[in-house]
Structure formats: C-alpha cells, structure tokens
Enzyme design. Structure first.
Site, PDB file in Angstrom:
ATOM      1  CG  ASP A 140      -0.778   8.422  -7.587  1.00 49.58           C
ATOM      2  OD1 ASP A 140      -0.588   9.238  -6.661  1.00 49.58           O
ATOM      3  OD2 ASP A 140       0.086   7.604  -7.963  1.00 49.58           O
ATOM      4  CB  VAL A 141      -3.255  12.655  -4.100  1.00 45.36           C
ATOM      5  CG1 VAL A 141      -4.704  12.335  -3.816  1.00 45.36           C
ATOM      6  CG2 VAL A 141      -2.316  11.939  -3.135  1.00 45.36           C
ATOM      7  CG  ASN A 152      -7.526   9.827   5.077  1.00 44.78           C
ATOM      8  OD1 ASN A 152      -7.297   9.730   6.275  1.00 44.78           O
ATOM      9  ND2 ASN A 152      -7.595   8.757   4.272  1.00 44.78           N
ATOM     10  CE1 TYR A 172       2.400   9.055   8.152  1.00 46.66           C
ATOM     11  CE2 TYR A 172       2.972   9.355  10.463  1.00 46.66           C
ATOM     12  CZ  TYR A 172       2.016   9.179   9.477  1.00 46.66           C
ATOM     13  OH  TYR A 172       0.679   9.140   9.811  1.00 46.66           O
ATOM     14  CE  LYS A 202       0.567  12.064   7.867  1.00 46.31           C
ATOM     15  NZ  LYS A 202      -0.707  12.149   7.140  1.00 46.31           N
TER      16      LYS A 202
HETATM   17  N1  LIG Z   1      -3.399   4.662  11.463  1.00 46.61           N
HETATM   18  C1  LIG Z   1      -2.884   5.533  12.317  1.00 46.61           C
HETATM   19  O1  LIG Z   1      -2.556   5.188  13.445  1.00 46.61           O
HETATM   20  C2  LIG Z   1      -2.720   6.973  11.908  1.00 46.61           C
HETATM   21  C3  LIG Z   1      -2.334   7.900  12.891  1.00 46.61           C
HETATM   22  C4  LIG Z   1      -2.179   9.232  12.547  1.00 46.61           C
HETATM   23  C5  LIG Z   1      -2.414   9.652  11.254  1.00 46.61           C
HETATM   24  N2  LIG Z   1      -2.773   8.743  10.300  1.00 46.61           N
HETATM   25  C6  LIG Z   1      -3.008   9.249   8.955  1.00 46.61           C
HETATM   26  O2  LIG Z   1      -4.321   8.928   8.558  1.00 46.61           O
HETATM   27  C7  LIG Z   1      -4.381   8.809   7.137  1.00 46.61           C
HETATM   28  C8  LIG Z   1      -5.067   7.505   6.775  1.00 46.61           C
HETATM   29  O3  LIG Z   1      -4.270   6.437   7.213  1.00 46.61           O
HETATM   30  P1  LIG Z   1      -4.845   4.993   7.604  1.00 46.61           P
HETATM   31  O4  LIG Z   1      -4.294   4.666   8.914  1.00 46.61           O
HETATM   32  O5  LIG Z   1      -6.295   4.963   7.401  1.00 46.61           O
HETATM   33  O6  LIG Z   1      -4.072   4.066   6.565  1.00 46.61           O
HETATM   34  P2  LIG Z   1      -4.536   3.351   5.215  1.00 46.61           P
HETATM   35  O7  LIG Z   1      -5.683   2.462   5.475  1.00 46.61           O
HETATM   36  O8  LIG Z   1      -3.286   2.797   4.633  1.00 46.61           O
HETATM   37  O9  LIG Z   1      -5.069   4.560   4.349  1.00 46.61           O
HETATM   38  C9  LIG Z   1      -4.289   5.324   3.499  1.00 46.61           C
HETATM   39  C10 LIG Z   1      -5.089   5.544   2.229  1.00 46.61           C
HETATM   40  O10 LIG Z   1      -4.367   6.434   1.381  1.00 46.61           O
HETATM   41  C11 LIG Z   1      -4.471   5.954   0.063  1.00 46.61           C
HETATM   42  N3  LIG Z   1      -3.313   6.422  -0.698  1.00 46.61           N
HETATM   43  C12 LIG Z   1      -2.007   6.182  -0.458  1.00 46.61           C
HETATM   44  N4  LIG Z   1      -1.255   6.775  -1.392  1.00 46.61           N
HETATM   45  C13 LIG Z   1      -2.103   7.423  -2.237  1.00 46.61           C
HETATM   46  C14 LIG Z   1      -1.944   8.198  -3.406  1.00 46.61           C
HETATM   47  N5  LIG Z   1      -0.727   8.459  -3.923  1.00 46.61           N
HETATM   48  N6  LIG Z   1      -3.037   8.702  -4.012  1.00 46.61           N
HETATM   49  C15 LIG Z   1      -4.281   8.446  -3.521  1.00 46.61           C
HETATM   50  N7  LIG Z   1      -4.503   7.720  -2.425  1.00 46.61           N
HETATM   51  C16 LIG Z   1      -3.421   7.190  -1.798  1.00 46.61           C
HETATM   52  C17 LIG Z   1      -4.537   4.430   0.163  1.00 46.61           C
HETATM   53  O11 LIG Z   1      -5.257   3.848  -0.909  1.00 46.61           O
HETATM   54  P3  LIG Z   1      -4.510   3.250  -2.220  1.00 46.61           P
HETATM   55  O12 LIG Z   1      -3.411   2.369  -1.717  1.00 46.61           O
HETATM   56  O13 LIG Z   1      -5.595   2.526  -2.946  1.00 46.61           O
HETATM   57  O14 LIG Z   1      -4.020   4.431  -2.987  1.00 46.61           O
HETATM   58  C18 LIG Z   1      -5.318   4.244   1.456  1.00 46.61           C
HETATM   59  O15 LIG Z   1      -6.706   4.082   1.212  1.00 46.61           O
HETATM   60  C19 LIG Z   1      -2.941   8.922   6.636  1.00 46.61           C
HETATM   61  O16 LIG Z   1      -2.684  10.226   6.175  1.00 46.61           O
HETATM   62  C20 LIG Z   1      -2.136   8.626   7.881  1.00 46.61           C
HETATM   63  O17 LIG Z   1      -0.865   9.208   7.837  1.00 46.61           O
HETATM   64  C21 LIG Z   1      -2.929   7.404  10.597  1.00 46.61           C
END
Ligand SMILES: NC(=O)c1ccc[n+]([C@@H]2O[C@H](COP(=O)([O-])OP(=O)(O)OC[C@H]3O[C@@H](n4cnc5c(N)ncnc54)[C@H](OP(=O)(O)O)[C@@H]3O)[C@@H](O)[C@H]2O)c1
Length: 255
Positions: free
Chosen positions: A59-60, A86, A151, A155
């Site tokens: 957990d980061v 990420n 959020y 960011k």
């Molecule tokens: N999807 C989009 O449209 C989009 C657009 C712009 C930016 N982003 C950014 O891209 C990144 C990845 O997002 P995603 O869309 O791929 O969503 P996602 O599938 O929900 O990925 C987020 C990951 O972060 C992990 N996580 C959450 N809290 C954590 C913690 N405290 N410690 C360690 N790991 C943690 C989750 O795993 P666990 O739950 O197992 O911890 C999950 O694998 C994020 O930073 C998001 O803000 C996404």
C-alpha cells in the site's frame, strides 16, 4: 532495455499495460498494489510469455510498506532504476457532497503515495547516477474538472512534485516526468460511465460517448498508448527530457 522497474498499481488497467510493455522490452518488472490476489493473477498472465515479472503487495500510503517493498526488490534483483508512480484512486462527487475522507484518501494515495515512493526509491538512483521517475498524472493535472475536486487537486499536486523533483535531480542523471492521459478505455472508465449513466439516467454507453467526444479525436485512449510513452520517457536515450508533463488525450487539453 535491461532495467529494474517498479510499477505501482500495476495489477490492472494502465499500470498493467505499462508493466507488460516494460517486460516485453526485456526489463525485470515488479508490480505493486494492495490486493495481492489481483496482482498475482495479473503477474501470472503477463509472465506466460516468459516475462520477468513479480507481484509484491504494498500500500503506497504506508511508508513502512514502501520501505519493505524496496528491501524485497533489492533482495530479488537489486535497486529500482525506473519508478512508475501509477497507483491512483478517483471518486466523482460534487464538492458539497464530498466526504472529508474522500479528500484525505485521494490526496494520500495519488500525491503522498507518489511522494513516499520517490522518497524511498530515489536515493539509489542518485547513487547510481541514473534513474527514471514517471508519474501517471491526468489531464486533470492541467485543467479543472467538475465533480472531481480531490482527484484534480491531487493530480495538480503530482505535477508540482514532478517539476520540483526534476529540478533537484537535473544534474545527477535522473529524470522526472509525468504523463497526462485523457479518458482511457479501461475498466475504471467503464465503471465510472456505468455509475454516471445510472445517476443521470443516460446509460453507460451514452456517457462513454460523451467521454470520447470530449477529445477532438472523438475517441477514448488505449492503455497501450500510455504504456508506449512511459517506455519512451524511461529509455536511456531520453536523458534530456525532465520536468515535463505530456498529454495523451486525443487533443483534449493543449497545454
Ligand atoms: N482510466 C483513466 O481514464 C485515467 C485517465 C487519466 C489518468 N489515470 C490514472 O492512471 C492511473 C491508473 O488508473 P487506472 O485507470 O488504470 O485505474 P485502476 O485499474 O483502478 O488502477 C489503479 C491501481 O492503483 C492501485 N492502487 C490504488 N490505491 C493504491 C494504494 N494505496 N497502494 C498501492 N496501489 C494502489 C490499484 O490496485 P489495488 O486496489 O490492488 O491497490 C489499481 O491496480 C491512476 O493514477 C489514474 O489516476 C487514469
């Protein structure tokens, strides 16, 4: 590229695509996240084609867990050379309705989580006079979006961290950059569309179309497009680029 890479949140979505892309290029990759079984499943499916990929729960937001993660990677392969921050969470809610816990948890994960990893993994990069930090931000790091105050603030903060740390590491062989994706075609975006579609009565498909049309290219972004850029930024050839925040958003934000 034979580097040791850590991708936080690498068990799903964009992080899994990034981890897979580094592994394909010959890197040794650790994916970290809170849900160990999700991580192990992701690592097993990615390792099928011979990729060197390990899943380690962390957990980061918990500094002792991040230090423990460094220890485990050190014992496994050595020092992390490429850190991809990420891991992130997002909740869509109006400012008036947002619980304090949502604000706290979002900042703690998206901003302080990245800080915790930089703090723990940067010293070895500085010592080695080589390192890459890639922060996965968002277009919400550049402009304001409604109903995602926490959020958006997290960011924007991540870009501040990126830029200041880039200055402090500019002469020691380390680069610090950010990627700002628009709406990515992944599970999280589809889930958000489902919730918004339900709340507004529009339906998930209509909301997904609204997400797409927000970009001049009128489409969602594929996670592989973000992954390709992460690999490029982290490559040895890209030593001259630091402190930058690159949009991958179909032209939605031009700054
Ligand atoms: N999807 C989009 O449209 C989009 C657009 C712009 C930016 N982003 C950014 O891209 C990144 C990845 O997002 P995603 O869309 O791929 O969503 P996602 O599938 O929900 O990925 C987020 C990951 O972060 C992990 N996580 C959450 N809290 C954590 C913690 N405290 N410690 C360690 N790991 C943690 C989750 O795993 P666990 O739950 O197992 O911890 C999950 O694998 C994020 O930073 C998001 O803000 C996404």
């Amino acid at each position: 590229m034979d580097k040791i890479v850590l991708v936080t949140g690498g068990g799903s979505g964009i992080g899994a695509a990034i981890a897979g892309a580094f592994a394909e290029r010959g890197c040794r990759v650790v994916i970290a996240g809170r849900d160990e079984s999700k991580l192990v499943t992701a690592a097993e499916s990615m390792a099928q084609n011979g990729a060197q990929l390990r899943a380690i729960a962390c957990d980061v937001t918990r500094r002792e867990q991040v230090r423990e993660l460094r220890q485990r990677i050190q014992e496994l392969w050595g020092d992390v050379q490429i850190l991809v921050n990420n891991a992130g969470i997002a909740s869509a809610v109006s400012f008036a309705d947002m619980a304090d816990e949502t604000w706290d948890k979002t900042l703690e994960t998206n901003l302080t989580g990245a800080y915790n990893c930089c703090k723990v993994f940067l010293p070895a990069m500085v010592k080695a006079k080589w390192g890459r930090i890639v922060n996965i931000a968002s277009t919400t790091a550049k402009v304001g979006y409604s109903h995602v105050t926490a959020y958006t603030a997290s960011k924007h903060g991540l870009l501040g961290l990126t830029r200041s740390l880039a200055l402090e590491t500019a002469r020691v062989g380390v680069t610090v950059n950010a990627i700002c994706p628009g709406y990515v075609d992944d599970e999280r975006t589809r889930e958000n569309a489902r919730i918004m579609g339900e709340n507004t009565g529009k339906g998930a498909d209509a909301v997904l179309k609204l997400f797409a049309v927000a970009a001049p290219q009128n489409r969602l972004i594929d996670a592989s497009e973000v992954a390709e850029l992460a690999c490029l930024i982290a490559s040895p050839e890209m030593s001259g680029m630091t402190g930058q925040a690159i949009n991958v958003d179909g032209g939605a934000v031009m700054q």
